[in-house]
Design an enzyme around this catalytic site. Structure first.
Site, PDB file in Angstrom:
ATOM      1  CG  ASP A 196      -2.034  -1.051   1.095  1.00  0.00           C
ATOM      2  OD1 ASP A 196      -2.367  -1.423  -0.047  1.00  0.00           O
ATOM      3  OD2 ASP A 196      -2.418  -1.559   2.254  1.00  0.00           O
TER       4      ASP A 196
ATOM      5  CG  ASP B 196      -6.681  -1.196  -1.416  1.00  0.00           C
ATOM      6  OD1 ASP B 196      -7.247  -2.353  -1.284  1.00  0.00           O
ATOM      7  OD2 ASP B 196      -5.750  -0.828  -0.842  1.00  0.00           O
TER       8      ASP B 196
END
Length: 182
Positions: free
Chosen positions: A126, A142
């Site tokens: 991420d 995401d």
């Protein structure tokens, strides 16, 4: 050369592939150029890049329960893939939502299967972090999962009833047309 239906299927396959390429390329760039925990400015007062290794599902949920989200993710990807091909000509909002969900889900699944941290744990990379609000660090996959879920919700709330009504009317018309010639 191709029928309209085949072109539509190819389009959604290309959307999914594009999401996968964008997701995996950005994650690779972050892993290749930033140390874990490193932060770099991106959009002042809005967003920065922060390299995080996520052991959970989207936005870090279910961390420590890898088998649960792996099983749920795999099942969801299969179901959504079947629905995408079954309903490919139903409504573009539905099929776009499913393609976004499949592309994002598959992008994070690739990480969960092949990306390992220094401790040997399977992780998802991420890197997008809002600076104006305390929110989870996230990635391209995401983003598409979130937009896909929102589009699916909009489709269900505002379009599904109309589509069902149209399909029922078409089926009745078809049945009446078949009955006239007998």
């Amino acid at each position: 050369m191709f029928t309209g239906l085949v072109r539509t299927v190819i389009l959604y396959i290309l959307i999914i592939a594009g999401i996968l390429v964008a997701d995996q390329l950005t994650k690779w760039l972050v892993r290749a150029t930033m140390a874990v925990g490193e932060t770099r400015p991106f959009l002042p007062h809005l967003m920065q890049f922060t390299h995080v290794q996520n052991r959970g599902a989207s936005f870090g949920i279910l961390a420590g329960h890898r088998w649960v989200y792996m099983l749920l993710s795999a099942a969801a990807l299969v179901v959504m893939g079947v629905l995408l091909f079954k309903y490919v000509s139903r409504h573009p909002l539905l099929t776009t939502a499913l393609a976004f969900l499949i592309g994002g889900g598959a992008g994070n699944m690739i990480d969960r299967l092949f990306v390992t941290d220094a401790m040997g744990n399977k992780v998802v990379t991420d890197f997008f972090e809002f600076t104006f609000v305390d929110f989870a660090v996230f990635n391209v996959a995401d983003i598409f999962i979130t937009f896909g879920a929102v589009l699916l919700g909009v489709y269900i709330v505002f379009f599904e009833g109309k589509v069902e009504k149209r399909l029922k009317e078409q089926a009745e018309e078809s049945q009446n047309d078949d009955g006239d010639g007998a």
